[in-house]
Each structure stands twice: as structure tokens, then as C-alpha cells.
Design an enzyme around this catalytic site. Structure first.
Site, PDB file in Angstrom:
ATOM      1  N   TYR A  12      20.922 -80.429  -8.566  1.00 50.73           N
ATOM      2  CA  TYR A  12      21.691 -81.608  -8.139  1.00 50.73           C
ATOM      3  C   TYR A  12      22.701 -81.996  -9.204  1.00 50.73           C
ATOM      4  CZ  TYR A  12      19.080 -84.741 -11.267  1.00 50.73           C
ATOM      5  OH  TYR A  12      18.562 -85.361 -12.364  1.00 50.73           O
TER       6      TYR A  12
ATOM      7  N   LYS B 219      -1.711 -79.854  -9.290  1.00 49.60           N
ATOM      8  CA  LYS B 219      -1.161 -78.907  -8.297  1.00 49.60           C
ATOM      9  C   LYS B 219       0.098 -79.522  -7.701  1.00 49.60           C
ATOM     10  CE  LYS B 219      -2.765 -75.598  -4.811  1.00 49.60           C
ATOM     11  NZ  LYS B 219      -2.294 -74.419  -5.516  1.00 49.60           N
TER      12      LYS B 219
ATOM     13  N   GLU C 110      -1.875 -68.101 -16.788  1.00 50.71           N
ATOM     14  CA  GLU C 110      -2.301 -67.803 -15.414  1.00 50.71           C
ATOM     15  C   GLU C 110      -1.162 -67.105 -14.694  1.00 50.71           C
ATOM     16  OE1 GLU C 110      -2.880 -71.358 -13.082  1.00 50.71           O
ATOM     17  OE2 GLU C 110      -1.153 -72.345 -13.973  1.00 50.71           O
TER      18      GLU C 110
ATOM     19  N   LEU D 146      -3.761 -74.335 -13.766  1.00 51.36           N
ATOM     20  CA  LEU D 146      -4.307 -75.001 -12.581  1.00 51.36           C
ATOM     21  C   LEU D 146      -5.805 -74.684 -12.532  1.00 51.36           C
ATOM     22  CD1 LEU D 146      -3.459 -76.590  -9.968  1.00 51.36           C
ATOM     23  CD2 LEU D 146      -3.744 -74.410  -8.807  1.00 51.36           C
TER      24      LEU D 146
HETATM   25  N1  PDD Z   1      -1.774 -70.968  -5.423  1.00 48.98           N
HETATM   26  N2  PDD Z   1      -2.639 -71.089 -10.409  1.00 48.98           N
HETATM   27  C1  PDD Z   1      -1.566 -71.441  -9.698  1.00 48.98           C
HETATM   28  C2  PDD Z   1      -0.302 -71.775 -10.421  1.00 48.98           C
HETATM   29  C3  PDD Z   1      -1.628 -71.488  -8.283  1.00 48.98           C
HETATM   30  O1  PDD Z   1      -0.549 -71.851  -7.576  1.00 48.98           O
HETATM   31  C4  PDD Z   1      -2.836 -71.133  -7.635  1.00 48.98           C
HETATM   32  C5  PDD Z   1      -2.965 -71.164  -6.132  1.00 48.98           C
HETATM   33  C6  PDD Z   1      -3.947 -70.772  -8.428  1.00 48.98           C
HETATM   34  C7  PDD Z   1      -5.296 -70.446  -7.836  1.00 48.98           C
HETATM   35  O2  PDD Z   1      -5.888 -71.621  -7.336  1.00 48.98           O
HETATM   36  P1  PDD Z   1      -6.927 -71.599  -6.114  1.00 48.98           P
HETATM   37  O3  PDD Z   1      -7.984 -70.623  -6.484  1.00 48.98           O
HETATM   38  O4  PDD Z   1      -7.447 -73.002  -6.052  1.00 48.98           O
HETATM   39  O5  PDD Z   1      -6.154 -71.166  -4.885  1.00 48.98           O
HETATM   40  C8  PDD Z   1      -3.820 -70.770  -9.812  1.00 48.98           C
HETATM   41  C9  PDD Z   1      -1.733 -71.072  -3.978  1.00 48.98           C
HETATM   42  C10 PDD Z   1      -2.610 -70.066  -3.296  1.00 48.98           C
HETATM   43  C11 PDD Z   1      -0.268 -71.025  -3.518  1.00 48.98           C
HETATM   44  O6  PDD Z   1       0.544 -71.614  -4.211  1.00 48.98           O
HETATM   45  O7  PDD Z   1       0.039 -70.420  -2.473  1.00 48.98           O
END
Ligand code: PDD
Length: 281
Positions: free
Chosen positions: A33, A149, A182, A207
Site C-alpha cells: 500500500y 497463527k 519451522e 507456531l
Molecule cells: N499450516 N507452522 C506454520 C507456520 C504453519 O502454518 C503450520 C500449519 C504449522 C503446523 O501446524 P498444525 O500442525 O497445527 O497444522 C506449523 C496450515 C496447515 C496452513 O497454513 O495451511
């Protein structure tokens, strides 16, 4: 309050102005933006803001929705329709609306363009300038709260796209200490060279994956050697196995990292066992 907004080619009343719930700006913050100041009908730093807008678009590889001259016409028309003489004009461009997927959508996806303009309270702004303002300190957390999240996913989108362009499915983020945090949308795991199942400990850095927690419990129940401890990419490349966990992928083996085969380059027994246990197979 802006009463008329420009949205993807039309001037519409603000109350009925809308974009798709699948817009990537909404779902991934995959969007840029700019804001220009207007005083006595004069736009300030016109070129500076336009240059930064173009730069932001280019950095994210979002196709400019129109050329600069046309955008300027739209901005001026939005100001005119809202009778803005002292305020701001706001432009936002997102990568457009598409089925939710971290990687960039098809090249023909149209970017979303919105332009709004509103008057600001000039007297209040002048008063503020005359009296001066107070500030407080805030820790620089932009963005170090990966435990939330949030849809602040632009870095994830860019890394995932880079992975795709290099023939990979996922990218693993590495922190300033050279340790894996991660994946862009998954938790990262290895079975290290000593046979220890490892994944980073819970903190603000990652996360708190729900699948991660469930798989950890399954591993502990099976008396596997487990350590919640980070690992380097070098350790991952030398590991017996590596895998990811996520709601969308359960436990899925990683067989190659930066072109280096992990183990024998095939899904390993620990990963397979945990995947089967998790899926109840
Ligand atoms: N993603 N780390 C990140 C950055 C994530 O976005 C996710 C999940 C995970 C794994 O978390 P969980 O086991 O609770 O799904 C770790 C989802 C699936 C997505 O963004 O589509």
C-alpha cells in the site's frame, strides 16, 4: 470517512465496496500500500510515494494493475468524488483473489486494486504539531510472534514460492543462530545421526503445531528417544530421517534438503511409523 472507493475498475459507495474473501491480502498479507498527503488540494511527494509503490510491487513481483499515469487519474478522481482537499489518498494492491495456497496463483490472476481518499481534521493535526506529542517504547516484534497463527504470512508465501521455483515442496526457515525454526506451513523434524527424534521446543519462534504435539505424544508413548531441541540445516542433511507435520500433510517425509539426499533418499521407518500412528492406520 471516504464515501466513494475505487475497487477493481469501478467507483462504488464505500458501504457496498467489497473484495473476495479469497483475496491474498486478506489471507496472507500478500499486498502492498501507499499513502499520499493532500493539503489545500496539493498532493505531497507525489513521485516519492509512486516510486516506492512501484518498488514494493516489484519486490513482491505483483503485476502493476495499471500504469502510473492512469493510477494518478484514478487517485485524483477518487479525491474529487470524495471532495478531499486536506487529508490522504490511500492505494492498496494485493496479488489478487485465488484458491488459498501459499504459492503464487496463476500468472493471469488479476491483482486487486483499491483507492480511497478521506479528509483529515486539519485543525487537530495543526494543534498536535503545535503542542508536540509523547511516545512510548515498544519492543520490535515485527514479526517475532510466530506462535500466533496470524495471517501475517507474507514471508511464508515468498519462501514457499522460492521452494516451488527450486523444485521443492516446502522451505525451512533458519534463524540468526543458524537453527531451523519451522517450515512455511509445517513443523520441522529430524531423526538425527544418533537416532534421536528432534523438533524445536515451543517458544515465540514457532507456531505451536497441533500435529506436532500429537506426533510428539505418539513418539513418547512408543518410547522413542525424543528431544525438543533445535537443529541446524547441516544436522538435518546428515540426519537419518527428516519430516514435516501439519494439519494438511500429517507426517510427511523430507527426502532431500537443498539438493542433498536425507538418509537413503526415501521416506524412513520412523516417519512412516509416526504417520501411520497419527492417521490411525
Ligand atoms: N499450516 N507452522 C506454520 C507456520 C504453519 O502454518 C503450520 C500449519 C504449522 C503446523 O501446524 P498444525 O500442525 O497445527 O497444522 C506449523 C496450515 C496447515 C496452513 O497454513 O495451511
Amino acid at each position: 470517512m471516504s464515501r466513494i472507493a475505487y475497487v477493481n475498475g469501478a467507483y462504488v459507495p464505500l458501504r457496498s465496496a467489497s473484495i473476495s474473501i479469497q483475496d491474498r491480502g486478506f489471507q496472507f498479507a500478500d499486498s502492498i500500500y501507499e499513502v499520499w498527503a493532500i493539503r489545500d488540494g496539493r498532493m505531497f511527494d507525489t513521485d516519492g510515494h509512486m516510486t516506492r509503490l512501484q518498488r514494493s510491487l516489484a519486490e513482491l513481483r505483483i503485476t502493476p494493475p495499471m500504469n502510473e499515469a492512469t493510477l494518478m487519474v484514478v487517485m485524483r478522481e477518487t479525491m474529487r468524488r470524495n471532495r478531499v482537499t486536506d487529508g490522504i489518498v490511500y492505494v492498496q494492491v494485493s496479488r489478487g483473489a485465488a484458491n488459498r495456497d501459499h504459492v503464487f496463483p496463476a500468472a493471469n490472476t488479476k491483482p486487486t486494486l483499491i483507492v480511497t481518499a478521506k479528509n483529515l481534521d486539519r485543525a487537530a493535526i495543526s494543534k498536535r504539531a503545535a503542542s508536540g506529542i509523547k511516545v512510548i517504547s515498544a519492543s520490535e516484534t515485527r514479526w517475532q510472534r510466530r506462535d500466533i497463527k496470524s495471517v501475517n504470512l507474507l514471508p511464508n508465501v515468498l519462501a514457499r514460492q522460492a521452494a516451488k521455483e527450486r523444485g521443492a515442496f516446502e522451505a525451512w526457515f533458519v534463524d540468526e543462530n543458524n537453527l531451523v525454526t519451522e517450515g512455511t506451513s509445517s513443523s520441522a523434524w529430524i531423526v538425527d545421526a544418533d537416532g534421536v527424534l528432534r523438533t524445536r521446543e515451543l517458544s515465540f519462534d514457532i507456531l505451536h503445531g497441533i500435529t506436532r504435539g500429537a506426533v510428539l505424544k505418539l513418539a513418547q508413548e512408543r518410547q522413542m528417544k525424543v528431544e525438543e531441541r533445535p537443529f541446524t540445516m547441516e544436522e538435518a542433511k546428515r540426519a537419518r530421517e527428516a519430516f514435516i507435520t501439519a494439519a494438511s500433510n500429517a507426517a510427511t517425509a523430507v527426502v532431500e534438503i537443498d539438493g542433498v539426499a536425507v538418509g537413503d533418499g526415501k521416506p524412513g521407518p520412523v516417519t512412516e511409523a509416526l504417520r501411520a500412528a497419527y492417521l490411525g492406520a
